[in-house]
Design an enzyme around this catalytic site. Sequence first.
Site, mmCIF file in Angstrom:
data_model
loop_
_atom_site.group_PDB
_atom_site.id
_atom_site.type_symbol
_atom_site.label_atom_id
_atom_site.label_comp_id
_atom_site.label_asym_id
_atom_site.label_seq_id
_atom_site.Cartn_x
_atom_site.Cartn_y
_atom_site.Cartn_z
ATOM 1 N N CYS A 35 43.044 47.424 41.228
ATOM 2 C CA CYS A 35 44.498 47.512 41.418
ATOM 3 C C CYS A 35 45.102 48.347 40.280
ATOM 4 O O CYS A 35 44.425 48.672 39.300
ATOM 5 C CB CYS A 35 45.103 46.112 41.463
ATOM 6 N N CYS A 66 44.927 46.719 36.760
ATOM 7 C CA CYS A 66 43.565 46.764 36.198
ATOM 8 C C CYS A 66 43.179 48.175 35.781
ATOM 9 O O CYS A 66 42.468 48.355 34.788
ATOM 10 C CB CYS A 66 42.562 46.192 37.192
ATOM 11 N N GLU A 71 38.200 42.584 37.170
ATOM 12 C CA GLU A 71 38.133 43.555 36.077
ATOM 13 C C GLU A 71 38.772 42.990 34.811
ATOM 14 O O GLU A 71 38.234 43.143 33.713
ATOM 15 C CB GLU A 71 38.850 44.858 36.484
ATOM 16 N N ASN A 110 37.345 37.440 40.286
ATOM 17 C CA ASN A 110 38.753 37.126 40.495
ATOM 18 C C ASN A 110 38.938 35.615 40.533
ATOM 19 O O ASN A 110 38.090 34.876 41.023
ATOM 20 C CB ASN A 110 39.314 37.816 41.743
ATOM 21 N N VAL A 111 40.044 35.180 39.955
ATOM 22 C CA VAL A 111 40.397 33.766 39.910
ATOM 23 C C VAL A 111 41.838 33.656 40.403
ATOM 24 O O VAL A 111 42.770 34.060 39.706
ATOM 25 C CB VAL A 111 40.271 33.190 38.479
ATOM 26 N N GLU A 112 41.991 33.145 41.627
ATOM 27 C CA GLU A 112 43.315 33.048 42.228
ATOM 28 C C GLU A 112 44.019 31.762 41.809
ATOM 29 O O GLU A 112 43.416 30.862 41.221
ATOM 30 C CB GLU A 112 43.194 33.104 43.753
#
Length: 133
Positions: free
Chosen positions: A88, A91, A57, A44-46
């Site tokens: 989620c 995804c 994903e 994940n890249v916020e």
Amino acid sequence: MDSQTTKMISNAYQALAHSYSPYSKFSVACCICTDKDNLYTGVNVENSSYGLAVCAETSAISAMVSAGEQRIKSMVVLAGTNSLCSPCGACRQRIYEFSTPDTLIHLCNKDSILRSLTINELLPLAFKFDFNS
């Protein structure tokens, strides 16, 4: 658990260190095995503008597609909390796009599978565009 899944869990766990999650402090990693038995990882890249965040994903699927592949055989998802982490809704639809009914999604911790589901169990009644209609 077979050796391929063990390797996928290991790859995802190693990738977890690269998660960029300064806002939620909730790191997630994913490893995809394609129908050609190639592995692709993602994290994940916020972003401070939350809507611009990218899930693990989605990151892994993008790496797979960028490499010229489009079929997911199986997938591992794990979180830095070492507890069950399910994809989620967005995804789930992205995973469905590149899956077959036999695609397995393994929700894991750093050591083992906590739960395995087919894509249809993960996303029943998925949106599917019918090119023939």
